[in-house]
Every structure is written in C-alpha cells, then in structure tokens.
Scaffold this motif. Structure first.
Motif, PDB file in Angstrom:
ATOM      1  N   ALA A   1       0.807  -1.221   0.000  1.00  0.00           N
ATOM      2  CA  ALA A   1       0.000   0.000   0.000  1.00  0.00           C
ATOM      3  C   ALA A   1       0.843   1.275   0.000  1.00  0.00           C
ATOM      4  O   ALA A   1       0.296   2.369  -0.195  1.00  0.00           O
ATOM      5  CB  ALA A   1      -0.926   0.003   1.221  1.00  0.00           C
ATOM      6  N   LEU A   2       2.173   1.139   0.182  1.00  0.00           N
ATOM      7  CA  LEU A   2       3.033   2.317   0.298  1.00  0.00           C
ATOM      8  C   LEU A   2       4.127   2.387  -0.758  1.00  0.00           C
ATOM      9  O   LEU A   2       4.681   3.476  -0.997  1.00  0.00           O
ATOM     10  CB  LEU A   2       3.703   2.332   1.683  1.00  0.00           C
ATOM     11  CG  LEU A   2       2.774   2.462   2.894  1.00  0.00           C
ATOM     12  CD1 LEU A   2       3.567   2.254   4.182  1.00  0.00           C
ATOM     13  CD2 LEU A   2       2.079   3.809   2.901  1.00  0.00           C
ATOM     14  N   TYR A   3       4.443   1.284  -1.390  1.00  0.00           N
ATOM     15  CA  TYR A   3       5.598   1.177  -2.289  1.00  0.00           C
ATOM     16  C   TYR A   3       5.329   1.969  -3.567  1.00  0.00           C
ATOM     17  O   TYR A   3       4.421   1.642  -4.329  1.00  0.00           O
ATOM     18  CB  TYR A   3       5.827  -0.299  -2.604  1.00  0.00           C
ATOM     19  CG  TYR A   3       7.128  -0.658  -3.264  1.00  0.00           C
ATOM     20  CD1 TYR A   3       8.339  -0.137  -2.843  1.00  0.00           C
ATOM     21  CD2 TYR A   3       7.138  -1.579  -4.313  1.00  0.00           C
ATOM     22  CE1 TYR A   3       9.531  -0.516  -3.442  1.00  0.00           C
ATOM     23  CE2 TYR A   3       8.326  -1.962  -4.914  1.00  0.00           C
ATOM     24  CZ  TYR A   3       9.521  -1.432  -4.471  1.00  0.00           C
ATOM     25  OH  TYR A   3      10.690  -1.808  -5.065  1.00  0.00           O
ATOM     26  N   ARG A   4       6.129   3.029  -3.805  1.00  0.00           N
ATOM     27  CA  ARG A   4       5.825   3.987  -4.869  1.00  0.00           C
ATOM     28  C   ARG A   4       7.041   4.255  -5.746  1.00  0.00           C
ATOM     29  O   ARG A   4       8.182   4.082  -5.341  1.00  0.00           O
ATOM     30  CB  ARG A   4       5.362   5.324  -4.269  1.00  0.00           C
ATOM     31  CG  ARG A   4       4.174   5.228  -3.345  1.00  0.00           C
ATOM     32  CD  ARG A   4       3.748   6.601  -2.857  1.00  0.00           C
ATOM     33  NE  ARG A   4       3.194   7.407  -3.943  1.00  0.00           N
ATOM     34  CZ  ARG A   4       1.932   7.332  -4.344  1.00  0.00           C
ATOM     35  NH1 ARG A   4       1.086   6.511  -3.753  1.00  0.00           N
ATOM     36  NH2 ARG A   4       1.504   8.088  -5.323  1.00  0.00           N
ATOM     37  N   TRP A   5       6.732   4.730  -6.965  1.00  0.00           N
ATOM     38  CA  TRP A   5       7.764   5.242  -7.848  1.00  0.00           C
ATOM     39  C   TRP A   5       8.213   6.620  -7.371  1.00  0.00           C
ATOM     40  O   TRP A   5       7.406   7.406  -6.882  1.00  0.00           O
ATOM     41  CB  TRP A   5       7.242   5.362  -9.283  1.00  0.00           C
ATOM     42  CG  TRP A   5       6.859   4.063  -9.913  1.00  0.00           C
ATOM     43  CD1 TRP A   5       5.591   3.614 -10.142  1.00  0.00           C
ATOM     44  CD2 TRP A   5       7.737   3.053 -10.411  1.00  0.00           C
ATOM     45  NE1 TRP A   5       5.620   2.375 -10.742  1.00  0.00           N
ATOM     46  CE2 TRP A   5       6.931   2.005 -10.927  1.00  0.00           C
ATOM     47  CE3 TRP A   5       9.130   2.922 -10.484  1.00  0.00           C
ATOM     48  CZ2 TRP A   5       7.474   0.856 -11.497  1.00  0.00           C
ATOM     49  CZ3 TRP A   5       9.667   1.783 -11.050  1.00  0.00           C
ATOM     50  CH2 TRP A   5       8.853   0.765 -11.544  1.00  0.00           C
ATOM     51  N   GLU A   6       9.488   6.900  -7.555  1.00  0.00           N
ATOM     52  CA  GLU A   6      10.020   8.225  -7.240  1.00  0.00           C
ATOM     53  C   GLU A   6       9.564   9.198  -8.321  1.00  0.00           C
ATOM     54  O   GLU A   6       9.639   8.909  -9.512  1.00  0.00           O
ATOM     55  CB  GLU A   6      11.546   8.174  -7.188  1.00  0.00           C
ATOM     56  CG  GLU A   6      12.193   9.366  -6.536  1.00  0.00           C
ATOM     57  CD  GLU A   6      11.954   9.428  -5.042  1.00  0.00           C
ATOM     58  OE1 GLU A   6      11.213  10.348  -4.621  1.00  0.00           O
ATOM     59  OE2 GLU A   6      12.478   8.567  -4.313  1.00  0.00           O
TER      60      GLU A   6
ATOM     61  N   THR B   1      12.746   4.815 -10.946  1.00  0.00           N
ATOM     62  CA  THR B   1      13.354   4.622  -9.633  1.00  0.00           C
ATOM     63  C   THR B   1      12.241   4.467  -8.610  1.00  0.00           C
ATOM     64  O   THR B   1      11.277   5.227  -8.619  1.00  0.00           O
ATOM     65  CB  THR B   1      14.232   5.832  -9.246  1.00  0.00           C
ATOM     66  OG1 THR B   1      15.187   6.066 -10.287  1.00  0.00           O
ATOM     67  CG2 THR B   1      14.961   5.574  -7.948  1.00  0.00           C
ATOM     68  N   VAL B   2      12.396   3.473  -7.730  1.00  0.00           N
ATOM     69  CA  VAL B   2      11.427   3.320  -6.648  1.00  0.00           C
ATOM     70  C   VAL B   2      11.982   3.994  -5.400  1.00  0.00           C
ATOM     71  O   VAL B   2      13.194   4.070  -5.191  1.00  0.00           O
ATOM     72  CB  VAL B   2      11.124   1.831  -6.362  1.00  0.00           C
ATOM     73  CG1 VAL B   2      10.279   1.242  -7.461  1.00  0.00           C
ATOM     74  CG2 VAL B   2      12.403   1.030  -6.173  1.00  0.00           C
ATOM     75  N   ARG B   3      11.085   4.497  -4.586  1.00  0.00           N
ATOM     76  CA  ARG B   3      11.499   5.135  -3.350  1.00  0.00           C
ATOM     77  C   ARG B   3      12.145   4.107  -2.420  1.00  0.00           C
ATOM     78  O   ARG B   3      11.610   3.012  -2.226  1.00  0.00           O
ATOM     79  CB  ARG B   3      10.293   5.771  -2.650  1.00  0.00           C
ATOM     80  CG  ARG B   3       9.706   6.955  -3.398  1.00  0.00           C
ATOM     81  CD  ARG B   3       8.561   7.575  -2.615  1.00  0.00           C
ATOM     82  NE  ARG B   3       7.953   8.669  -3.363  1.00  0.00           N
ATOM     83  CZ  ARG B   3       6.890   9.346  -2.965  1.00  0.00           C
ATOM     84  NH1 ARG B   3       6.305   9.046  -1.802  1.00  0.00           N
ATOM     85  NH2 ARG B   3       6.392  10.308  -3.710  1.00  0.00           N
TER      86      ARG B   3
END
Length: 412
Positions: A364-369, A376-378
């Motif tokens: 629920a939190l994993y996001r693209w930068e 790039t993922v955060r």
C-alpha cells in the motif's frame, strides 16, 4: 518449413535498407509485436546481400539472450533460404555462407558498464542492438563507434521506457536529424500472435507497464508500483500439504529485515508466513546468528529447499551456510524484478496470504520516485517488497534453466 507471414510494417523493416537514405533503423513498441524477429532477419539478409568477408555485431543484454531470442528464431528461415550456418560457441561467433558470400557475426552482451570493453577495438560493418534501452549508454555508443566500414548501418530494437530515457531523447527524438527510420510496432503488427495470447498480455500489465508494453508508449512510471494489488483481498493460506518450501530474505542491520516463507501447492506459490524486524524501531540491532535462529523459527521444521538471500548480505549467507541451509544469492535486478513480480501476481502464480501484515502494509506504500530521469522506486517501505521480488526472480531463474548461484555446506 512453412515461410512466415509478414505484416506491412515487418515488410518495411525487411527492405528499408534497399533505399531511402537512412543510416539506421529503430523498431520500438509493444511486446510480442514481431519487431525483433523482422529486424534480425532483415539484418542478416542485408549483411549477406551487401558485404563479403566482413564482421558484424549482434548485441543483446547477454550472449545467451542473443542466441535464444535473436539467432534461434531466424536460423530455420535463413537455412530454408539456402544459407549455411556455422556457430562457433567458444568464440561467440557465427559464420554465415550463401550466394557466394561469407560473413562473420560476433555476439556481444551489453548488460553493465563493463560491457563496452568487450566490443572496444572491433571493426564492424553493421551492428544490431536488441533491447537497446536496457543497455548502458556507454555500450551502445561504443558499439555504434565500431561500425566504421563504408556502407555500414545501425539496427535498434527496444520496448519503451520513461520519456527522459537517454535513448529516447538522443535517438528517437532526433531520428530525422540522425537519418534514422523510426517504426513503432503494436501487437497488430505480428501476424503470428494468436488473439488469446494477445489478450493474456493485455491482462498481464497495469499502469505505466501497460502503456509501455501493450500500447508501446514512452511514459513515466508514477504512483504505486503495484497499483492493482488490494490488501483487502489477500487469500487465506490454503490447507496443506505443500509440495515444496522456500524462504526469501531481505537482510538489514540498521534497516528492517524481511523474510518470507513460501509454500507451493497445485502450481501456485503462497507466502504463508513472514518475519519482519525493524532494528531502529526496536532500538536494537541483531546479529547474523540471531537472524539465522529467527529464520529457523519461521521455517518451523519444514523441508526448505533453498533460502534466497539479498546478494549483498555475504556474512548472513555464510552464517546460514554454517547452520546447514542451502543458500542462493538473489537476482537483484530491480526493474526486471518488479515487472516479473507484477506478472506473477496478476497471473496467480504467486499469492500473498492474509496474515502477512508487513507485506500488506508495504504494497500500500511502495511507490515510484517522482521526477526522475530513470525509473526509480522510493527507498522506503521496500523490504518485504525486495524479498518478494527475490523470490519471484528465483522462480524465473528455475524456468530459464538456472542462472542461480548456490552456496552449499558440502562444498566448503
């Protein structure tokens, strides 16, 4: 063999070099759109029509990938046209003869920043670069610089990435300036693609990956990485027995450590349980030995066939080896791992079960930068995401015949 059918766009690729004043061709667009097959076949026909006793480069992310994805599909067609094919495996070369001509095709892998040294110094009459957007810019530019024979041309294929990608900005946006024929492919351009296969690929992708791999657009990745995943619909763990067991580990000392317990039943791998420890939140770091005991408790006496571990965690792998575990260094390619994990989840080959709270929270939190030139993922809320990715990539390695690295007790 029955001769292949070609779409109008594939036929354009097959004959572009006969005129038009172009120095290069770029074929990009959707997956399974027939671009690589048409481009590779055209490359060989051009070389054997226009040159004698010259060297050419065939470049892919790896040499095995070049053999599997480029050479194998076109070989029967070329042999059906009367060409004689002699591959020299130890030298990564292919000699092709026919029509009174003979040329040599050298295979190169362009996976990382060390790859340019492999092609440096070669003199080539033409270069084919498959999946050019996945190669380092230094390798692509070195390969182009090697193409110095009079009449030489460049051949590129790729699937789209982000709009700030260097290949898009330097080659596709400047196609007219560089005298490049640019052709965008869709799945409609592949006559060999069955409708049900196309429908499967359309179901497989969401978000930016759908726009890139199905629609063929150069588009930015944004928002949630796994935007289709609904934690509220995570299934309960099925009753046993399970046929196989594995554990995946993202190791952390100051950062959280995340372990996943995976069981296989009826062709589906289920994440049935997990372990998650945040040293900062708990105010205490754990040792390798303590983590090894935590892993043993998670395994609960089950016959674990392998433990897939973050490849940077050398000391933890050694600790596990000393405890008798069979250890496997994970494939840590992030973007490829995310793409394959999304596919596995959407196809139902992998499922994360209710009760895996850390995984649910991170999905629920994993996001693209935002605003990055490259995807790039955060680097936050990503530890369960990493161990899940390691696990899925281990399944892909098995399917492809094993690029895995094992560390086993009896070999030390």
């Amino acid at each position: 063999m029955r001769p292949p059918r070609f779409s109008p766009k594939q036929r354009r690729v097959l004959d572009w070099w006969r005129g038009g004043g172009y120095d290069a061709v770029i074929c990009d667009g959707a997956v399974r759109s027939g671009k690589s097959f048409a481009l590779t076949l055209s490359f060989f026909l051009w070389a054997m029509t226009c040159f004698q006793k010259q060297n050419f480069g065939v470049c892919a992310a790896s040499i095995n990938g070049a053999r599997r994805n480029l050479l194998a599909p076109v070989r029967p067609v070329l042999e059906g046209l009367g060409f004689r094919w002699e591959e020299k495996i130890s030298r990564n070369e292919l000699a092709l003869r026919g029509g009174g001509r003979e040329n040599t095709f050298c295979l190169y892998g362009g996976r990382d920043e060390g790859s340019p040294a492999l092609i440096q110094g070669a003199t080539l009459a033409g270069v084919l670069l498959d999946e050019a957007a996945l190669m380092p810019r230094s390798f692509v530019e070195q390969a182009c610089a090697r193409c110095s024979v009079q009449g030489g041309r460049l051949w590129f294929s790729c699937n789209p990435a982000g709009p700030e990608h260097w290949f898009y900005r330097e080659w596709i946006c400047k196609a007219e300036e560089k005298r490049v024929l640019y052709l965008r492919f869709s799945m409609d351009d592949n006559p060999a693609l069955a409708p049900q296969v196309r429908a499967r690929y359309e179901r497989m992708f969401r978000g930016a990956f759908y726009r890139r791999y199905v629609l063929g657009e150069w588009t930015a990745a944004e928002g949630l990485v796994y935007d289709f995943f609904d934690p509220a619909r995570m299934p309960p763990a099925p009753p046993g027995p399970f046929g196989r067991w594995r554990v995946s580990c993202d190791y952390g000392t100051r950062n959280p450590a995340s372990f996943g317990l995976w069981g296989e039943k009826d062709g589906v791998w289920y994440r049935v349980d997990e372990y998650y420890y945040d040293a900062r939140a708990q105010g205490r770091q754990k040792t390798d030995g303590e983590y090894a005991r935590d892993l043993e408790r998670l395994a609960g006496g089950r016959p674990i066939e392998t433990v897939i571990v973050d490849p940077s965690a050398a000391s933890f792998m050694e600790a596990l080896r000393r405890e008798g575990w069979r250890v496997r260094a994970a494939d840590n390619r992030v973007l490829e791992g995310i793409r394959r994990t999304a596919q596995a989840l959407k196809e139902g080959r992998v499922a994360v079960c209710a009760g895996c709270a850390a995984a649910a929270r991170e999905f629920a939190l994993y996001r693209w930068e935002d605003g990055c030139a490259k995807d790039t993922v955060r680097k936050e809320d990503d530890h369960a995401m990493d161990d899940i990715r390691y696990f899925v990539m281990s399944l892909e390695e098995d399917r492809r015949g094993g690029a895995a690295q094992y560390v086993e007790r009896d070999v030390f």
